[in-house]
Design an enzyme around this catalytic site. Structure first.
Site, PDB file in Angstrom:
ATOM      1  N   ALA A   7      35.881  35.878  35.498  1.00  0.00           N
ATOM      2  CA  ALA A   7      36.303  36.788  34.416  1.00  0.00           C
ATOM      3  C   ALA A   7      36.369  38.230  34.916  1.00  0.00           C
ATOM      4  O   ALA A   7      35.841  39.153  34.293  1.00  0.00           O
ATOM      5  CB  ALA A   7      35.346  36.661  33.232  1.00  0.00           C
ATOM      6  N   ASN A  95      43.475  36.116  47.396  1.00  0.00           N
ATOM      7  CA  ASN A  95      44.248  36.776  48.444  1.00  0.00           C
ATOM      8  C   ASN A  95      43.852  36.221  49.799  1.00  0.00           C
ATOM      9  O   ASN A  95      42.785  35.630  49.942  1.00  0.00           O
ATOM     10  CB  ASN A  95      43.914  38.273  48.457  1.00  0.00           C
ATOM     11  N   ALA A 121      45.874  44.490  38.746  1.00  0.00           N
ATOM     12  CA  ALA A 121      44.988  44.751  37.601  1.00  0.00           C
ATOM     13  C   ALA A 121      43.675  45.302  38.115  1.00  0.00           C
ATOM     14  O   ALA A 121      43.223  44.938  39.207  1.00  0.00           O
ATOM     15  CB  ALA A 121      44.744  43.459  36.823  1.00  0.00           C
ATOM     16  N   LYS A 177      52.211  37.563  52.395  1.00  0.00           N
ATOM     17  CA  LYS A 177      51.291  38.495  51.742  1.00  0.00           C
ATOM     18  C   LYS A 177      50.130  38.841  52.687  1.00  0.00           C
ATOM     19  O   LYS A 177      49.683  39.986  52.764  1.00  0.00           O
ATOM     20  CB  LYS A 177      50.765  37.848  50.454  1.00  0.00           C
ATOM     21  N   ASN A 181      48.807  42.503  53.842  1.00  0.00           N
ATOM     22  CA  ASN A 181      47.401  42.863  53.608  1.00  0.00           C
ATOM     23  C   ASN A 181      46.684  43.189  54.922  1.00  0.00           C
ATOM     24  O   ASN A 181      45.890  44.125  54.987  1.00  0.00           O
ATOM     25  CB  ASN A 181      46.659  41.714  52.909  1.00  0.00           C
TER      26      ASN A 181
HETATM   27  N1  LIG Z   1      43.062  42.350  40.865  1.00  0.00           N
HETATM   28  C1  LIG Z   1      44.281  42.225  41.369  1.00  0.00           C
HETATM   29  O1  LIG Z   1      45.174  43.032  41.065  1.00  0.00           O
HETATM   30  C2  LIG Z   1      44.631  41.100  42.304  1.00  0.00           C
HETATM   31  C3  LIG Z   1      45.967  40.960  42.721  1.00  0.00           C
HETATM   32  C4  LIG Z   1      46.294  39.897  43.567  1.00  0.00           C
HETATM   33  C5  LIG Z   1      45.323  39.021  43.977  1.00  0.00           C
HETATM   34  N2  LIG Z   1      44.045  39.186  43.563  1.00  0.00           N
HETATM   35  C6  LIG Z   1      43.051  38.248  44.059  1.00  0.00           C
HETATM   36  O2  LIG Z   1      42.438  37.595  42.958  1.00  0.00           O
HETATM   37  C7  LIG Z   1      41.065  37.314  43.272  1.00  0.00           C
HETATM   38  C8  LIG Z   1      40.192  37.931  42.183  1.00  0.00           C
HETATM   39  O3  LIG Z   1      40.358  39.331  42.245  1.00  0.00           O
HETATM   40  P1  LIG Z   1      39.795  40.298  41.120  1.00  0.00           P
HETATM   41  O4  LIG Z   1      40.359  41.638  41.412  1.00  0.00           O
HETATM   42  O5  LIG Z   1      39.997  39.693  39.788  1.00  0.00           O
HETATM   43  O6  LIG Z   1      38.239  40.270  41.488  1.00  0.00           O
HETATM   44  P2  LIG Z   1      37.017  40.595  40.522  1.00  0.00           P
HETATM   45  O7  LIG Z   1      37.430  41.618  39.527  1.00  0.00           O
HETATM   46  O8  LIG Z   1      35.835  40.845  41.389  1.00  0.00           O
HETATM   47  O9  LIG Z   1      36.801  39.231  39.716  1.00  0.00           O
HETATM   48  C9  LIG Z   1      36.167  38.107  40.243  1.00  0.00           C
HETATM   49  C10 LIG Z   1      35.310  37.544  39.147  1.00  0.00           C
HETATM   50  O10 LIG Z   1      34.737  36.314  39.565  1.00  0.00           O
HETATM   51  C11 LIG Z   1      33.428  36.254  39.020  1.00  0.00           C
HETATM   52  N3  LIG Z   1      32.630  35.247  39.717  1.00  0.00           N
HETATM   53  C12 LIG Z   1      32.103  35.287  40.966  1.00  0.00           C
HETATM   54  N4  LIG Z   1      31.405  34.159  41.219  1.00  0.00           N
HETATM   55  C13 LIG Z   1      31.491  33.388  40.095  1.00  0.00           C
HETATM   56  C14 LIG Z   1      30.970  32.114  39.729  1.00  0.00           C
HETATM   57  N5  LIG Z   1      30.226  31.422  40.584  1.00  0.00           N
HETATM   58  N6  LIG Z   1      31.251  31.621  38.501  1.00  0.00           N
HETATM   59  C15 LIG Z   1      32.007  32.339  37.636  1.00  0.00           C
HETATM   60  N7  LIG Z   1      32.537  33.556  37.919  1.00  0.00           N
HETATM   61  C16 LIG Z   1      32.272  34.067  39.138  1.00  0.00           C
HETATM   62  C17 LIG Z   1      32.909  37.665  39.195  1.00  0.00           C
HETATM   63  O11 LIG Z   1      31.805  37.893  38.381  1.00  0.00           O
HETATM   64  P3  LIG Z   1      30.754  39.054  38.806  1.00  0.00           P
HETATM   65  O12 LIG Z   1      31.521  40.322  38.816  1.00  0.00           O
HETATM   66  O13 LIG Z   1      29.752  38.928  37.727  1.00  0.00           O
HETATM   67  O14 LIG Z   1      30.259  38.668  40.160  1.00  0.00           O
HETATM   68  C18 LIG Z   1      34.134  38.471  38.764  1.00  0.00           C
HETATM   69  O15 LIG Z   1      34.135  38.651  37.362  1.00  0.00           O
HETATM   70  C19 LIG Z   1      40.811  37.934  44.660  1.00  0.00           C
HETATM   71  O16 LIG Z   1      40.925  36.974  45.669  1.00  0.00           O
HETATM   72  C20 LIG Z   1      41.919  38.949  44.800  1.00  0.00           C
HETATM   73  O17 LIG Z   1      42.259  39.219  46.138  1.00  0.00           O
HETATM   74  C21 LIG Z   1      43.672  40.196  42.735  1.00  0.00           C
END
Ligand SMILES: NC(=O)c1ccc[n+]([C@@H]2O[C@H](COP(=O)([O-])OP(=O)(O)OC[C@H]3O[C@@H](n4cnc5c(N)ncnc54)[C@H](OP(=O)(O)O)[C@@H]3O)[C@@H](O)[C@H]2O)c1
Length: 294
Positions: A7, A95, A121, A177, A181
């Site tokens: 989340a 990613n 985001a 990608k 990166n």
């Molecule tokens: N954000 C972007 O714009 C974007 C764009 C392209 C790709 N991505 C990729 O998408 C992935 C997620 O990115 P993000 O930016 O969304 O990261 P993020 O904001 O850190 O979200 C990851 C989430 O996963 C949760 N989590 C971790 N371990 C967990 C578990 N065991 N059970 C349930 N939830 C768990 C984390 O909770 P806690 O915070 O409580 O640890 C956090 O809420 C990454 O690989 C990133 O490279 C992101």
């Protein structure tokens, strides 16, 4: 019901844009059942309040979106999958490369798809989600059983209003990608600069050419279409210019004191090189330098 594991920024983007009432976050064990509330700022238009429930043990989702960071994904899925029927397709949004293969190797009979997304985001505050940039999400199967689910999942995700298209060769998309990166993220983290500021930096100018030599060889090792070091450099620099005002996710992670995904970007390339007795000293140096930042 579409379930979202993770989340964070990406998970909240899909949760906010998919039809209300048809999406839930997957809780951690013993997590409070109180729904998540946050303020969602779309790319255009007014912000709105979003409330997303947590999936209950009685509910079986139609699809699982996995939006954890690459390094958390295997452990997160290990907790969740024992309770999820083998027929439920899952989409990996991580990613880089390496974590997708770990998941597909661990559960080869499950319908596993991967997404390569250029959506952006972020969460300036825990209760705020900003859709910083609209992009495209390409979806393709990683396992044989995933193939039959691809088009259904694409249609389901399109109901978000985001751009989602099927990809016949998702590994190619993920590699494209990864290259960008690998050429932007570590430099912005080490130099603590915006993407567009890279191009003037002596450290970037010193290492981008030898890095692109390694990337070009590694594309060949991976069986990807050949691209010359010059083509790769032009692509990396074009993306740095096009996203000049952006802070890369790796720089943002370092600034926030969070673990980065370097092990799945340049670190993945180092491991791939080692498997074929090739040296990848620039990728190794960048991986070490980023690891030393935290
Ligand atoms: N954000 C972007 O714009 C974007 C764009 C392209 C790709 N991505 C990729 O998408 C992935 C997620 O990115 P993000 O930016 O969304 O990261 P993020 O904001 O850190 O979200 C990851 C989430 O996963 C949760 N989590 C971790 N371990 C967990 C578990 N065991 N059970 C349930 N939830 C768990 C984390 O909770 P806690 O915070 O409580 O640890 C956090 O809420 C990454 O690989 C990133 O490279 C992101």
């Amino acid at each position: 019901m579409i379930a979202i594991l993770g989340a964070g920024s990406m998970g909240r983007l899909w949760a906010a844009t998919l039809p209300a009432g048809q999406v839930a976050f997957v809780p951690r064990p013993a997590q409070s059942p109180a729904p998540e509330h946050y303020d969602f700022s779309p790319v255009s238009g007014p912000s709105r309040n979003i409330t997303i429930p947590w999936l209950s043990a009685r509910q079986t989702p139609t699809t699982l979106l996995v939006t954890t960071k690459a390094g958390d994904t295997l452990a997160a899925l290990s907790c969740v999958l024992p309770a999820l029927p083998e027929s439920v397709p899952m989409v990996l949004f991580q990613n880089g490369l390496g974590s997708q293969q770990q998941v597909a190797d661990t559960w080869p009979n499950r319908p596993i798809l991967a997404a390569a997304t250029t959506e952006g985001a972020n969460r300036p505050r825990p209760d705020q989600l900003i859709h910083a940039g609209a992009g495209t999400t390409r979806l393709g199967a990683l396992t044989d059983t995933g193939k039959a689910h691809r088009d259904t999942v694409v249609e389901a995700l399109k109901s978000s209003g985001l751009t989602v298209i099927p990809a016949d060769d998702i590994m190619h998309r993920l590699w494209q990608k990864l290259i960008v990166n690998a050429g932007i993220n570590p430099f912005t983290a080490i130099l603590d600069c915006l993407n567009g500021e890279l191009l003037q930096q002596p450290f970037f100018q010193q290492w981008i050419e030898p890095l692109c030599n390694e990337l070009s060889q590694l594309l060949e090792v991976a069986g990807q279409p050949a691209q010359s070091p010059r083509q790769l450099r032009e692509r990396i620099e074009a993306v740095a210019r096009a996203t000049a005002g952006n802070t890369s996710s790796m720089r943002a992670d370092v600034l926030a004191g969070r673990a980065t995904e370097i092990a799945y970007i340049n670190g993945y390339l180092v491991r791939l090189a080692e498997r074929v007795d090739m040296d990848a000293p620039v990728n190794r140096m960048l991986t070490h330098r980023v690891k030393d930042l935290i």
